[in-house]
Enzyme design. Structure first.
Site, PDB file in Angstrom:
ATOM      1  N   MET A   1       0.827  -1.216   0.230  1.00 17.55           N
ATOM      2  CA  MET A   1      -0.204   0.038  -0.149  1.00 17.55           C
ATOM      3  C   MET A   1       0.785   0.922   0.262  1.00 17.55           C
ATOM      4  O   MET A   1       1.984   1.510   0.235  1.00 17.55           O
ATOM      5  CB  MET A   1      -0.682   0.179   0.949  1.00 17.55           C
ATOM      6  CG  MET A   1      -1.866  -1.249   1.817  1.00 17.55           C
ATOM      7  SD  MET A   1      -3.882  -1.258   0.708  1.00 17.55           S
ATOM      8  CE  MET A   1      -3.950   0.400   1.314  1.00 17.55           C
ATOM      9  N   CYS A   2       0.293   2.158  -0.612  1.00 13.86           N
ATOM     10  CA  CYS A   2       1.262   3.011  -0.155  1.00 13.86           C
ATOM     11  C   CYS A   2       1.236   3.846   0.903  1.00 13.86           C
ATOM     12  O   CYS A   2       0.268   3.869   1.672  1.00 13.86           O
ATOM     13  CB  CYS A   2       0.452   4.667  -1.548  1.00 13.86           C
ATOM     14  SG  CYS A   2       0.842   4.002  -3.092  1.00 13.86           S
ATOM     15  N   ASP A   3       1.646   5.266   1.325  1.00 11.87           N
ATOM     16  CA  ASP A   3       1.264   5.583   2.115  1.00 11.87           C
ATOM     17  C   ASP A   3       2.265   7.291   1.993  1.00 11.87           C
ATOM     18  O   ASP A   3       2.612   7.510   1.233  1.00 11.87           O
ATOM     19  CB  ASP A   3       3.258   5.686   3.068  1.00 11.87           C
ATOM     20  CG  ASP A   3       3.570   4.173   3.518  1.00 11.87           C
ATOM     21  OD1 ASP A   3       2.725   3.978   4.469  1.00 11.87           O
ATOM     22  OD2 ASP A   3       4.235   3.388   3.218  1.00 11.87           O
ATOM     23  N   ASP A  20       3.397   2.418  -4.928  1.00 10.35           N
ATOM     24  CA  ASP A  20       4.154   1.103  -5.066  1.00 10.35           C
ATOM     25  C   ASP A  20       2.936   0.810  -6.182  1.00 10.35           C
ATOM     26  O   ASP A  20       2.144  -0.107  -6.340  1.00 10.35           O
ATOM     27  CB  ASP A  20       3.030   0.301  -3.910  1.00 10.35           C
ATOM     28  CG  ASP A  20       1.491   0.633  -3.428  1.00 10.35           C
ATOM     29  OD1 ASP A  20       1.186   1.237  -4.264  1.00 10.35           O
ATOM     30  OD2 ASP A  20       0.934  -0.443  -2.718  1.00 10.35           O
ATOM     31  N   GLU A  84      -4.226   6.550  -2.583  1.00  7.34           N
ATOM     32  CA  GLU A  84      -4.072   5.056  -1.808  1.00  7.34           C
ATOM     33  C   GLU A  84      -4.687   4.865  -2.721  1.00  7.34           C
ATOM     34  O   GLU A  84      -6.629   4.511  -2.067  1.00  7.34           O
ATOM     35  CB  GLU A  84      -3.635   5.086  -0.261  1.00  7.34           C
ATOM     36  CG  GLU A  84      -2.661   6.532  -0.313  1.00  7.34           C
ATOM     37  CD  GLU A  84      -2.184   5.706   1.084  1.00  7.34           C
ATOM     38  OE1 GLU A  84      -2.806   5.629   2.298  1.00  7.34           O
ATOM     39  OE2 GLU A  84      -1.096   7.372   2.195  1.00  7.34           O
TER      40      GLU A  84
END
Length: 171
Positions: A1-3, A20, A84
């Site tokens: 997962m993105c942050d 990601d 996200e």
């Protein structure tokens, strides 16, 4: 997962986001100047054609090269947005705006984080979100969360289909 991270303090914004996306997917960093559009103009997003507005903001985007929308970006008014992937039990619609399309639309049209939040939730209600968001995996689909910020404050917006919840970020 993105942050995605944001800090709003003393009239400034610290905004950071990682990606990601799939290996081998090219990312474009793109500067697009302010533009004027004819009355009745239409806009082709990744999956839908929607109404264009008369004037769009100057923006800088980070986006997968194959899609219209953007993973992150900022505009001339100091609005920064990142998205996200969110996975829920709510089915993802076959057609609709991708979360990345919503990022770009808000950056092109909003002058504040509050306006960007209102516009994004209005677009969700009007067009919904959906469609494939994968580069090679054409069946990869997801809902979205967004961090929307400007020097006056920030919002966390979480969505599932046309449903959404938003909370103001402090600090």
């Amino acid at each position: 997962m993105c942050d995605t991270l944001v800090v709003v303090q003393d009239g400034g914004v610290w905004f950071a986001k990682n990606s990601d996306r799939e290996p081998g997917e090219a990312q474009a960093v793109e500067h697009i100047g302010r533009a004027r559009h004819a009355d009745g103009a239409r806009l082709r997003t990744t999956n839908l054609v929607i109404d264009q507005v008369r004037e769009t903001n100057e923006i800088v985007l980070g986006r997968p090269a194959w899609m219209w929308g953007a993973e992150m970006g900022a505009n001339e008014h100091g609005v920064a947005i990142g998205n996200e992937a969110v996975f829920t039990r709510v089915p993802v619609a076959v057609a609709g705006l991708l979360g990345m399309d919503l990022v770009r639309i808000a950056l092109e049209r909003a002058k504040t984080a509050d306006e960007a939040l209102d516009l994004t939730t209005w677009m969700l209600a009007r067009h919904g979100q959906g469609g494939a968001g994968g580069f090679r995996d054409e069946g990869f689909a997801y809902h979205n969360a967004f961090v929307i910020a400007d020097p006056d404050g920030a919002w966390l917006l979480e969505t599932a289909g046309r449903y959404w919840a938003a909370e103001r970020v402090h600090g």
